[in-house]
Design a protein around this motif. Sequence first.
Motif, PDB file in Angstrom:
ATOM      1  N   TYR A  32       1.009  -0.834   0.329  1.00 16.91           N
ATOM      2  CA  TYR A  32      -0.173   0.126  -0.286  1.00 16.91           C
ATOM      3  C   TYR A  32       0.881   1.308   0.428  1.00 16.91           C
ATOM      4  N   LEU A  33       1.555   1.444   0.912  1.00 17.76           N
ATOM      5  CA  LEU A  33       3.005   2.720   0.678  1.00 17.76           C
ATOM      6  C   LEU A  33       3.263   2.839  -0.205  1.00 17.76           C
ATOM      7  N   LYS A  34       4.290   1.004  -1.003  1.00 15.04           N
ATOM      8  CA  LYS A  34       4.891   1.791  -2.446  1.00 15.04           C
ATOM      9  C   LYS A  34       3.275   2.266  -3.562  1.00 15.04           C
ATOM     10  N   GLU A  35       2.766   1.921  -3.283  1.00 16.88           N
ATOM     11  CA  GLU A  35       1.605   2.248  -4.580  1.00 16.88           C
ATOM     12  C   GLU A  35       1.101   3.581  -3.968  1.00 16.88           C
ATOM     13  N   ASN A  36       0.590   4.068  -2.863  1.00 20.38           N
ATOM     14  CA  ASN A  36       0.888   5.542  -2.659  1.00 20.38           C
ATOM     15  C   ASN A  36       1.049   6.017  -1.715  1.00 20.38           C
ATOM     16  N   PRO A  37       2.380   6.297  -2.085  1.00 20.10           N
ATOM     17  CA  PRO A  37       3.270   7.320  -1.344  1.00 20.10           C
ATOM     18  C   PRO A  37       2.855   8.063   0.339  1.00 20.10           C
ATOM     19  N   PRO A  38       3.423   8.133   1.492  1.00 19.52           N
ATOM     20  CA  PRO A  38       2.731   9.068   1.768  1.00 19.52           C
ATOM     21  C   PRO A  38       2.575  10.565   2.294  1.00 19.52           C
ATOM     22  N   ASN A  40       3.260  13.635  -2.144  1.00 17.39           N
ATOM     23  CA  ASN A  40       3.727  13.913  -3.209  1.00 17.39           C
ATOM     24  C   ASN A  40       4.276  14.717  -3.048  1.00 17.39           C
TER      25      ASN A  40
END
Length: 72
Positions: A32-38, A40
């Motif tokens: 999840y964190l790889k696909e949606n970085p905290p 941008n």
Amino acid sequence: MATWMWIILVLVALAAGLVLGFLGARKYMEKYLKENPPINEEQLKGMMLQMGQKPSKKKLNQMMNSMKRNAK
């Protein structure tokens, strides 16, 4: 089957469930964190503007690259 065998069976099943649940949750969160970085680039630009800095493209790229290196 004796009562003590049932207790051991329940404890083994509980331990296995805890371990598998932990590993599954960890793998899900990493994905999840790889696909949606905290954070941008747009959020970073907004933060810099709030701090009174004028964000240049070069500075944004440097900060994003630094954050990516620190995340690994």
